[in-house]
Design an enzyme around this catalytic site. Sequence first.
Site, PDB file in Angstrom:
ATOM      1  N   ILE A 100     -91.430  28.431  18.468  1.00  0.00           N
ATOM      2  CA  ILE A 100     -90.549  27.481  17.798  1.00  0.00           C
ATOM      3  C   ILE A 100     -89.135  27.550  18.382  1.00  0.00           C
ATOM      4  O   ILE A 100     -88.178  27.107  17.759  1.00  0.00           O
ATOM      5  CB  ILE A 100     -90.513  27.699  16.265  1.00  0.00           C
ATOM      6  N   SER A 101     -89.011  28.124  19.577  1.00  0.00           N
ATOM      7  CA  SER A 101     -87.689  28.286  20.184  1.00  0.00           C
ATOM      8  C   SER A 101     -87.445  27.229  21.256  1.00  0.00           C
ATOM      9  O   SER A 101     -86.988  26.128  20.958  1.00  0.00           O
ATOM     10  CB  SER A 101     -87.525  29.708  20.735  1.00  0.00           C
ATOM     11  N   ARG A 102     -87.778  27.529  22.497  1.00  0.00           N
ATOM     12  CA  ARG A 102     -87.674  26.584  23.603  1.00  0.00           C
ATOM     13  C   ARG A 102     -88.881  26.784  24.511  1.00  0.00           C
ATOM     14  O   ARG A 102     -89.370  27.897  24.686  1.00  0.00           O
ATOM     15  CB  ARG A 102     -86.379  26.795  24.402  1.00  0.00           C
ATOM     16  N   ASP A 116     -94.310  24.226  19.150  1.00  0.00           N
ATOM     17  CA  ASP A 116     -93.484  23.074  18.784  1.00  0.00           C
ATOM     18  C   ASP A 116     -92.634  22.639  19.968  1.00  0.00           C
ATOM     19  O   ASP A 116     -92.000  21.589  19.914  1.00  0.00           O
ATOM     20  CB  ASP A 116     -92.584  23.411  17.590  1.00  0.00           C
ATOM     21  N   GLU A 165     -90.713  17.886  27.765  1.00  0.00           N
ATOM     22  CA  GLU A 165     -91.112  17.287  26.493  1.00  0.00           C
ATOM     23  C   GLU A 165     -90.956  15.768  26.584  1.00  0.00           C
ATOM     24  O   GLU A 165     -89.843  15.309  26.856  1.00  0.00           O
ATOM     25  CB  GLU A 165     -90.250  17.828  25.346  1.00  0.00           C
ATOM     26  N   HIS A 170     -91.673  18.930  18.936  1.00  0.00           N
ATOM     27  CA  HIS A 170     -90.339  19.520  18.738  1.00  0.00           C
ATOM     28  C   HIS A 170     -89.721  19.016  17.427  1.00  0.00           C
ATOM     29  O   HIS A 170     -88.660  18.375  17.413  1.00  0.00           O
ATOM     30  CB  HIS A 170     -89.413  19.202  19.917  1.00  0.00           C
ATOM     31  N   ILE A 171     -90.396  19.338  16.337  1.00  0.00           N
ATOM     32  CA  ILE A 171     -90.001  18.809  15.027  1.00  0.00           C
ATOM     33  C   ILE A 171     -89.540  19.918  14.071  1.00  0.00           C
ATOM     34  O   ILE A 171     -89.582  19.753  12.859  1.00  0.00           O
ATOM     35  CB  ILE A 171     -91.154  18.017  14.373  1.00  0.00           C
ATOM     36  N   GLY A 172     -89.096  21.051  14.638  1.00  0.00           N
ATOM     37  CA  GLY A 172     -88.697  22.174  13.794  1.00  0.00           C
ATOM     38  C   GLY A 172     -87.706  21.799  12.711  1.00  0.00           C
ATOM     39  O   GLY A 172     -87.826  22.222  11.563  1.00  0.00           O
ATOM     40  N   SER A 173     -86.711  20.993  13.060  1.00  0.00           N
ATOM     41  CA  SER A 173     -85.675  20.615  12.084  1.00  0.00           C
ATOM     42  C   SER A 173     -85.828  19.183  11.604  1.00  0.00           C
ATOM     43  O   SER A 173     -84.920  18.639  10.968  1.00  0.00           O
ATOM     44  CB  SER A 173     -84.292  20.802  12.709  1.00  0.00           C
TER      45      SER A 173
END
Length: 271
Positions: A187-189, A213, A218, A237-240
Amino acid sequence: IWYHKPAINEELLQSLPNLKVVASAGVGIDHLDLKLLSSYGVKVANTPFIVSTDTADLGMALMLASSRRLVEGHEMAVSPDTEYFPADWLGFEVSGATLGIVGMGTIGYKVAERAKAFEMKILYHNRNQRKKEEESAIGAVYCKKIGDLLQQSDFVLLAVKLTPQTRKLIGKRELELMKPTATLINISRGLVVDQDALVEALQNKVIRAAALDVTYPEPLPRDHPLLKLKNVIITPHIGSATKKTHWVMMEEMAESIEAGLAGLPIPREVL
């Protein structure tokens, strides 16, 4: 800046001589050249704190979805070819399992708080050891060497910032240290993981699964081998990415821009 756009390069900076502040959504700043911006007298702000709760939630969601094979299960349940549910179609336990968190910052700590409710054994590797009272609150054990964490963990969750030191932090050697029954969650990069090594490890069952994620690039090219593997879950990439968090991120960016234009101290300035 939203989703790393527009790109802040020297050409843009030269075309904007009155630029005072760049406000970037989210916590990551690996897409910004801070030295270049500073040389033009431009200040930088981000929104580091609001994203942590949602990103930790997604980390747990990926862990649960991967271990209980939710994507595969959904496909089976809705497939027109399904006539019965096989009795030997099984997932893997999260409750009571060992979670290794690489990067015990705000997000990593929030993941640990959630994992404690699942009665997980929590290990963590970080540049600096947390205070004893912080460790005790979540029942976490510090691993000075990342290898010790990798060898013991059923789930390895990455929550580090992307820096030159963490670029491809997880490569062939690290994946081979993990249990063959382990799952890697990122969940980082994307660049924190050597993606080629991960594909090889998943194909050869060096580890059981991955839940990502983030990737690089991407989105991935549509013919990328990661997209063809059954033991991988990838989210965009929907962590936030929740309505409330995006609203607050916009508010915080606006506050930083207004402060920068007024010559006031910038909230959440990146130094």
